[in-house]
Design a protein around this motif. Structure first.
Motif, PDB file in Angstrom:
ATOM      1  N   LEU A   1      12.759  10.192  -2.251  1.00 56.49           N
ATOM      2  CA  LEU A   1      12.103   8.900  -2.029  1.00 56.49           C
ATOM      3  C   LEU A   1      10.927   8.657  -2.974  1.00 56.49           C
ATOM      4  CD1 LEU A   1      12.018   8.511   1.856  1.00 56.49           C
ATOM      5  CD2 LEU A   1      13.346   7.170   0.209  1.00 56.49           C
TER       6      LEU A   1
ATOM      7  N   GLY B   1      11.376   0.749  11.629  1.00 60.79           N
ATOM      8  CA  GLY B   1      12.171   1.841  11.071  1.00 60.79           C
ATOM      9  C   GLY B   1      12.845   1.557   9.744  1.00 60.79           C
TER      10      GLY B   1
ATOM     11  N   TYR C   1       2.990   2.184  -2.330  1.00 56.35           N
ATOM     12  CA  TYR C   1       4.252   2.057  -3.073  1.00 56.35           C
ATOM     13  C   TYR C   1       4.002   1.413  -4.438  1.00 56.35           C
ATOM     14  CZ  TYR C   1       6.841   2.912   1.271  1.00 56.35           C
ATOM     15  OH  TYR C   1       7.365   3.458   2.412  1.00 56.35           O
TER      16      TYR C   1
ATOM     17  N   MET D   1      16.060  -1.167   2.456  1.00 60.30           N
ATOM     18  CA  MET D   1      17.304  -0.391   2.496  1.00 60.30           C
ATOM     19  C   MET D   1      18.009  -0.533   3.835  1.00 60.30           C
ATOM     20  SD  MET D   1      16.677   3.173   0.508  1.00 60.30           S
ATOM     21  CE  MET D   1      15.093   3.609   1.193  1.00 60.30           C
TER      22      MET D   1
ATOM     23  N   ASP E   1      12.555   0.689   5.425  1.00 64.66           N
ATOM     24  CA  ASP E   1      11.725   1.091   4.296  1.00 64.66           C
ATOM     25  C   ASP E   1      12.153   0.327   3.044  1.00 64.66           C
ATOM     26  OD1 ASP E   1       9.835   2.499   2.872  1.00 64.66           O
ATOM     27  OD2 ASP E   1      10.660   4.482   3.309  1.00 64.66           O
TER      28      ASP E   1
ATOM     29  N   ASN F   1      16.878  10.282   0.775  1.00 65.73           N
ATOM     30  CA  ASN F   1      15.658  10.610   1.519  1.00 65.73           C
ATOM     31  C   ASN F   1      14.935  11.834   0.953  1.00 65.73           C
ATOM     32  OD1 ASN F   1      16.054   8.379   3.033  1.00 65.73           O
ATOM     33  ND2 ASN F   1      16.790   9.435   4.869  1.00 65.73           N
TER      34      ASN F   1
ATOM     35  N   ASN G   1       8.602  -2.016   8.500  1.00 64.10           N
ATOM     36  CA  ASN G   1       8.427  -0.568   8.499  1.00 64.10           C
ATOM     37  C   ASN G   1       8.263  -0.047   9.933  1.00 64.10           C
ATOM     38  OD1 ASN G   1       6.004   1.805   7.316  1.00 64.10           O
ATOM     39  ND2 ASN G   1       8.206   1.924   7.042  1.00 64.10           N
TER      40      ASN G   1
ATOM     41  N   PRO H   1      -5.945  -0.513   5.058  1.00 63.34           N
ATOM     42  CA  PRO H   1      -4.499  -0.483   4.817  1.00 63.34           C
ATOM     43  C   PRO H   1      -3.791   0.424   5.823  1.00 63.34           C
ATOM     44  CG  PRO H   1      -5.654   0.811   3.161  1.00 63.34           C
ATOM     45  CD  PRO H   1      -6.705   0.156   4.003  1.00 63.34           C
ATOM     46  N   ARG H   2      -2.620  -0.042   6.238  1.00 65.74           N
ATOM     47  CA  ARG H   2      -1.816   0.756   7.159  1.00 65.74           C
ATOM     48  C   ARG H   2      -1.048   1.799   6.360  1.00 65.74           C
ATOM     49  NH1 ARG H   2       3.507   0.349   7.860  1.00 65.74           N
ATOM     50  NH2 ARG H   2       4.416   1.217   9.764  1.00 65.74           N
ATOM     51  N   GLU H   3      -1.086   3.026   6.803  1.00 60.15           N
ATOM     52  CA  GLU H   3      -0.323   4.075   6.139  1.00 60.15           C
ATOM     53  C   GLU H   3       1.163   3.809   6.365  1.00 60.15           C
ATOM     54  OE1 GLU H   3      -0.774   6.757   4.227  1.00 60.15           O
ATOM     55  OE2 GLU H   3      -2.934   6.370   4.055  1.00 60.15           O
ATOM     56  N   PRO H   4       1.942   3.682   5.305  1.00 60.68           N
ATOM     57  CA  PRO H   4       3.365   3.433   5.530  1.00 60.68           C
ATOM     58  C   PRO H   4       4.064   4.658   6.118  1.00 60.68           C
ATOM     59  CG  PRO H   4       2.924   3.800   3.199  1.00 60.68           C
ATOM     60  CD  PRO H   4       1.591   3.780   3.880  1.00 60.68           C
ATOM     61  N   ASP H   5       5.099   4.394   6.878  1.00 57.31           N
ATOM     62  CA  ASP H   5       5.927   5.479   7.388  1.00 57.31           C
ATOM     63  C   ASP H   5       7.136   5.531   6.459  1.00 57.31           C
ATOM     64  OD1 ASP H   5       7.241   7.329   8.836  1.00 57.31           O
ATOM     65  OD2 ASP H   5       7.551   6.098  10.628  1.00 57.31           O
ATOM     66  N   GLU H   6       7.131   6.491   5.553  1.00 57.36           N
ATOM     67  CA  GLU H   6       8.158   6.490   4.493  1.00 57.36           C
ATOM     68  C   GLU H   6       9.474   7.033   5.060  1.00 57.36           C
ATOM     69  OE1 GLU H   6       6.329   7.703   0.893  1.00 57.36           O
ATOM     70  OE2 GLU H   6       8.107   7.282  -0.308  1.00 57.36           O
ATOM     71  N   VAL H   7      10.126   6.205   5.858  1.00 55.87           N
ATOM     72  CA  VAL H   7      11.312   6.665   6.597  1.00 55.87           C
ATOM     73  C   VAL H   7      12.568   6.754   5.740  1.00 55.87           C
ATOM     74  CG1 VAL H   7      10.542   5.918   8.870  1.00 55.87           C
ATOM     75  CG2 VAL H   7      11.740   4.295   7.398  1.00 55.87           C
ATOM     76  N   GLY H   8      12.580   6.037   4.615  1.00 54.49           N
ATOM     77  CA  GLY H   8      13.756   6.100   3.747  1.00 54.49           C
ATOM     78  C   GLY H   8      14.954   5.365   4.323  1.00 54.49           C
ATOM     79  N   VAL H   9      16.126   5.929   4.061  1.00 53.82           N
ATOM     80  CA  VAL H   9      17.369   5.283   4.506  1.00 53.82           C
ATOM     81  C   VAL H   9      17.506   5.469   6.016  1.00 53.82           C
ATOM     82  CG1 VAL H   9      19.860   5.156   4.178  1.00 53.82           C
ATOM     83  CG2 VAL H   9      18.407   5.958   2.306  1.00 53.82           C
ATOM     84  N   PRO H  10      17.639   4.365   6.769  1.00 47.06           N
ATOM     85  CA  PRO H  10      17.724   4.510   8.226  1.00 47.06           C
ATOM     86  C   PRO H  10      19.037   5.145   8.689  1.00 47.06           C
ATOM     87  CG  PRO H  10      17.772   2.184   7.579  1.00 47.06           C
ATOM     88  CD  PRO H  10      17.652   2.976   6.323  1.00 47.06           C
TER      89      PRO H  10
ATOM     90  N   PHE I   1       0.823  -1.210   0.000  1.00 45.42           N
ATOM     91  CA  PHE I   1       0.000   0.000   0.000  1.00 45.42           C
ATOM     92  C   PHE I   1       0.863   1.268   0.000  1.00 45.42           C
ATOM     93  CE2 PHE I   1      -2.404   3.302   2.318  1.00 45.42           C
ATOM     94  CZ  PHE I   1      -3.446   3.453   1.411  1.00 45.42           C
TER      95      PHE I   1
ATOM     96  N   ARG J   1      22.175   9.597   2.850  1.00 43.47           N
ATOM     97  CA  ARG J   1      20.827   9.744   3.414  1.00 43.47           C
ATOM     98  C   ARG J   1      20.152  11.015   2.918  1.00 43.47           C
ATOM     99  NH1 ARG J   1      20.113   9.833   9.260  1.00 43.47           N
ATOM    100  NH2 ARG J   1      18.056   8.972   8.871  1.00 43.47           N
TER     101      ARG J   1
ATOM    102  N   PHE K   1       6.073  -6.205   5.183  1.00 45.27           N
ATOM    103  CA  PHE K   1       6.510  -4.812   5.042  1.00 45.27           C
ATOM    104  C   PHE K   1       6.095  -3.989   6.265  1.00 45.27           C
ATOM    105  CE2 PHE K   1       5.316  -0.432   4.046  1.00 45.27           C
ATOM    106  CZ  PHE K   1       6.585   0.078   3.857  1.00 45.27           C
TER     107      PHE K   1
END
Lengths: 423, 360
Positions: A195, A154, A70, A97, A156, A192, A151, B8-17, A68, A188, A147
């Motif tokens: 994204l 933390g 993506y 990642m 993605d 980021n 997620n 649906p769960r809203e994703p947390d688009e955190v990107g590169v940790p 969802f 980053r 996922f």
């Protein structure tokens, strides 16, 4: 095939002997885990893999699976031989990642294992060639659950398809004395910021960033990245003459001459009669060889930053391309320096989105339109560090040469801090 | 699925940790402040920061595709014999960082006891960088993890020692796209026959104009076959590269006998001494005899022995060949030089000898 009977795997069985850790033994451990939801899947996976070994063919096909919000990041795999291996008929990969430099705590790894035992196959690759952690083997139904769980801790999704891809960076600042900029910060901040280009693929083709802290380029950025950021320095390398003398004493003069001095690509080194080192820093190209060999005696200078090379890629479709120099040097000290890098990366992605043909990498686009047009579009001035040598072909129209030369001298004057008449 | 789809769960688009959340505290404290390093023994790195702080790293080989049991074993070792922080190299080796020298030997013992080889540092042969192969790829000509396991068994001794002239980077790729990348030695699938087309499936499966556009030599054209829209290949033009197969799976490029392997040498990504180079073809048409690729491994071994015995310290494979010349390389390795070694692609002329520099 009943799930409680194991497929025969005579070919794979041969890969359990020998001193190197065996992934087959690992797959079998998963198959043999009593009560695990993934055990039947891993039995059939082993069956299909053995079938591949016997037929010398692959039996996976792609498809469309996403989570969802993506459009990419999942590599869908459906079995073409699901009739014989039904439990592994869906065996998708989640590209996740990793932290730049691939740092983990054991707690984090255990957490990932628990999530993957609950929703996936129990098989994880650290890491794929794309730089992602690959959680391999998930049903379509469980993809969203896996996922969500990853997620929540933390992590993605990475990139797949015609999109910004997962980046890679070397260990760099975290544990390397050669590192010339903060790789993880650049990594980053760029990824980021963009994204959206990664998670909702809309580019002509893939676009990859890689970050190496020095010209040893431990993440293969020149070969493999559309946009390579490679650390370097502008001032003189640092020489600790006491350590130089110690090294010469330790390995002998002949060895130092043969293995360090004579291997310098620009003949920038000379061993003095007193066993100290003379460096012609204006000729040095920061290749890293002497620093690698005489690690304790030689170090990068203080005026550090990075070179940007663009256009690296492998065979498809015009043949291999290496990245070529687009920015010979940028400073990466202050937050503003990093913001400028992010802004420049954005301009390059925009150029790519607007100008590349479908399935064309930016190196091919640059070749097609010519480097001068690309430089004009991204507002970068030509620089002799961009070439091995100037053009050898006379087939070029040069009626504005004088104007261009004036611009060059103006630029040089401005760089030197002089006032330019036109201003 | 229906329940998940309904809410649906809203994703947390955190990107590169953020790596600092997981980094060893000594690495964090000395971030950007390292001074020098040495290698007390193969597989161990010793880094010293500018204020004298030290950290030891023990590097071990893994199978890359790891089951959770393997990962948990590595974690147990990390908790008991190290300090709970690890990282992975770009070649899938695991690294344990410890702040005390006396932790190194017990850590090595624990890893060795569980079958993880200690090495991959300095002038060793590190882990083969490889692709997915039959395990997970949708277009593979061969396997990856399996044949790599066989290769690493063969070069195990040179993984745990540092006795090569310089580092050796081996790669494998299960198709000509070459996801394994450049290497001192690259073992890559090389197709030998044009695609076999299932005309019944083409129009329903493939976007024909993009497939036509994908061909590097313009050998594909639209055609009506058996009354159906399909594609045909000019087999005289076809270079059997397989580029049409991913966008059009009914154009099967693999065959039990026709998918072969080629060995390439002299690729190098580092800028040290010479500029980065691409690997070059040395032998093709080797059989795809998984799981152990005996014919391939024999030649790889031969090349490695010649390099080890003849290269000077710090010369990478390609630099060694550059010095001794290709004639001597083919002579030493007892491999054939054929017209297939003469490049015919864009820029081919730049690969020719435009001089009287001849090796006798």
């Amino acid at each position: 095939m009943a799930n409680n009977s194991h497929h025969e795997t005579p070919n794979l069985d041969q890969l359990e002997a020998g001193p190197w850790p065996s992934f087959v033994t690992g797959l079998k451990r998963l198959r043999d885990t009593k009560g695990a939801q993934y055990a039947p899947m891993m039995n059939d996976l082993l069956g299909q893999l053995e079938h591949s070994y016997q037929k010398k063919m692959g039996f996976w096909k792609g498809g469309t699976v996403s989570v969802f919000g993506y459009g990419g990041g999942i590599i869908p795999r459906f079995s073409e031989v699901a009739k014989d291996y039904p439990a592994s008929k869906e065996f998708h990969t989640l590209r996740i990642m990793p932290p730049p430099g691939n740092h983990y705590t054991t707690d984090l790894l255990r957490n990932m294992c628990d999530i993957w035992e609950e929703h996936g196959s129990g098989l994880i690759a650290f890491h794929g060639q794309s730089g992602d952690i690959m959680f391999q083997g998930c049903t379509t139904e469980n993809t969203q659950k896996a996922f969500d769980a990853l997620n929540k801790i933390g992590f993605d999704l990475g990139g797949a398809g015609p999109a910004l891809r997962t980046a890679m960076s070397c260990v760099g600042h975290a544990r390397c004395e050669m590192s010339c900029y903060d790789e993880q910060k650049a990594h980053r901040e760029i990824i980021n910021e963009f994204l959206d280009e990664m998670h909702r693929p809309a580019l002509p083709y893939k676009f990859k960033f890689k970050f190496s802290g020095c010209p040893n380029d431990c993440v293969n950025a020149i070969h493999r990245a559309d946009f390579a950021v490679i650390g370097t320095w502008r001032d003189d390398m640092k020489v600790d003459q006491v350590e130089v003398k110690k090294y010469v004493k330790e390995v002998g003069r002949k060895y130092v001459i043969d293995s360090v001095i004579a291997m310098c690509p620009t003949r920038a080194l000379s061993l003095n009669d007193d066993d100290t080192l003379e460096v012609d820093n204006k000729s040095c190209v920061r290749c890293m060889h002497c620093l690698n060999v005489m690690n304790k005696a030689l170090s990068p200078g203080d005026d550090k930053g990075a070179s940007i090379l663009m256009g690296g890629k492998r065979s498809l479709k015009v043949g291999d391309l290496m990245g070529t120099v687009i920015k010979p040097f940028i400073k990466l000290d202050t937050d503003e320096d990093y913001e400028e890098l992010v802004e420049f990366a954005g301009e390059c992605i925009d150029f790519f989105a607007d100008n590349a043909l479908e399935h064309e990498r930016i190196g091919e686009t640059i070749d097609r339109v010519g480097l001068p047009s690309f430089l004009e579009a991204i507002e970068v001035d030509p620089d002799p560090n961009m070439v091995n040598h100037p053009r050898t072909s006379s087939y070029v129209r040069t009626d504005d040469f004088t104007d261009e030369a004036d611009k060059y001298f103006e630029r040089k004057a401005r760089e030197a801090g002089l006032t330019v008449a036109a201003e | 699925m229906s329940e998940a789809a309904a809410t649906p769960r809203e994703p947390d688009e955190v990107g590169v940790p953020n790596p600092f959340d997981y980094m060893h505290p000594v690495l964090k404290d000395n971030f950007g402040n390292w001074d020098w390093h040495d290698r007390p023994r193969p597989g161990v790195l010793h880094h010293v920061s500018k204020d004298g702080t030290e950290v030891w790293t023990v590097r071990a080989g893994t199978q890359r595709q790891m089951d959770v049991y393997t990962i948990r074993t590595l974690c147990d070792i990390g908790d008991k014999f190290a300090e709970g922080h690890v990282r992975f190299t770009t070649r899938a080796n695991i690294e344990y960082m410890v702040s005390k020298e006396e932790m190194v030997d017990p850590l090595i013992e624990a890893l060795t006891a569980e079958g993880f080889p200690i090495g991959g540092t300095g002038n060793s042969i590190s882990m083969v960088s490889h692709t997915q192969g039959w395990l997970h790829c949708d277009i593979p000509g061969t396997d990856a993890s399996g044949v790599v396991k066989g290769l690493m068994d063969m070069v195990h001794d040179d993984f745990i020692k540092e006795e090569m002239p310089n580092r050796v980077r081996i790669t494998t790729s299960c198709c000509q796209i070459n996801c394994g990348g450049q290497g001192d030695i690259a073992i890559n699938v090389q197709y030998t026959k044009p695609p076999k087309i299932n005309h019944d499936l083409v129009s329903a499966t493939c976007e024909r104009p993009s497939v036509v556009a994908r061909c590097p030599v313009a050998a594909i054209r639209p055609a009506m076959v058996n009354g159906k829209p399909s594609l045909e290949v000019d087999e005289k033009k076809c270079i059997c590269c397989g580029a049409c197969y991913p966008p059009c799976p009914p154009m099967q490029i693999n065959g039990e006998e026709s998918t072969k392997l080629a060995i390439w040498v002299g690729g190098k990504h580092s800028n040290a001494r010479t500029k980065p180079t691409f690997h070059k073809l040395v032998v093709a048409n080797l059989p795809n005899n998984a799981p152990h690729w005996p014919e391939v491994n024999e030649i790889v071994k031969k090349i490695l022995v010649c390099y080890k015995e003849n290269a000077r310290d710090w010369e990478r494979m390609g630099e060694w060949i550059e010095r001794i010349g290709w004639p001597r390389f083919f002579e030493m390795t007892e491999l054939a030089f054929t017209h297939h070694h003469l490049d015919t692609w864009t820029g081919a002329r730049n690969t020719m000898n435009m001089s009287t520099h001849i090796h006798f």
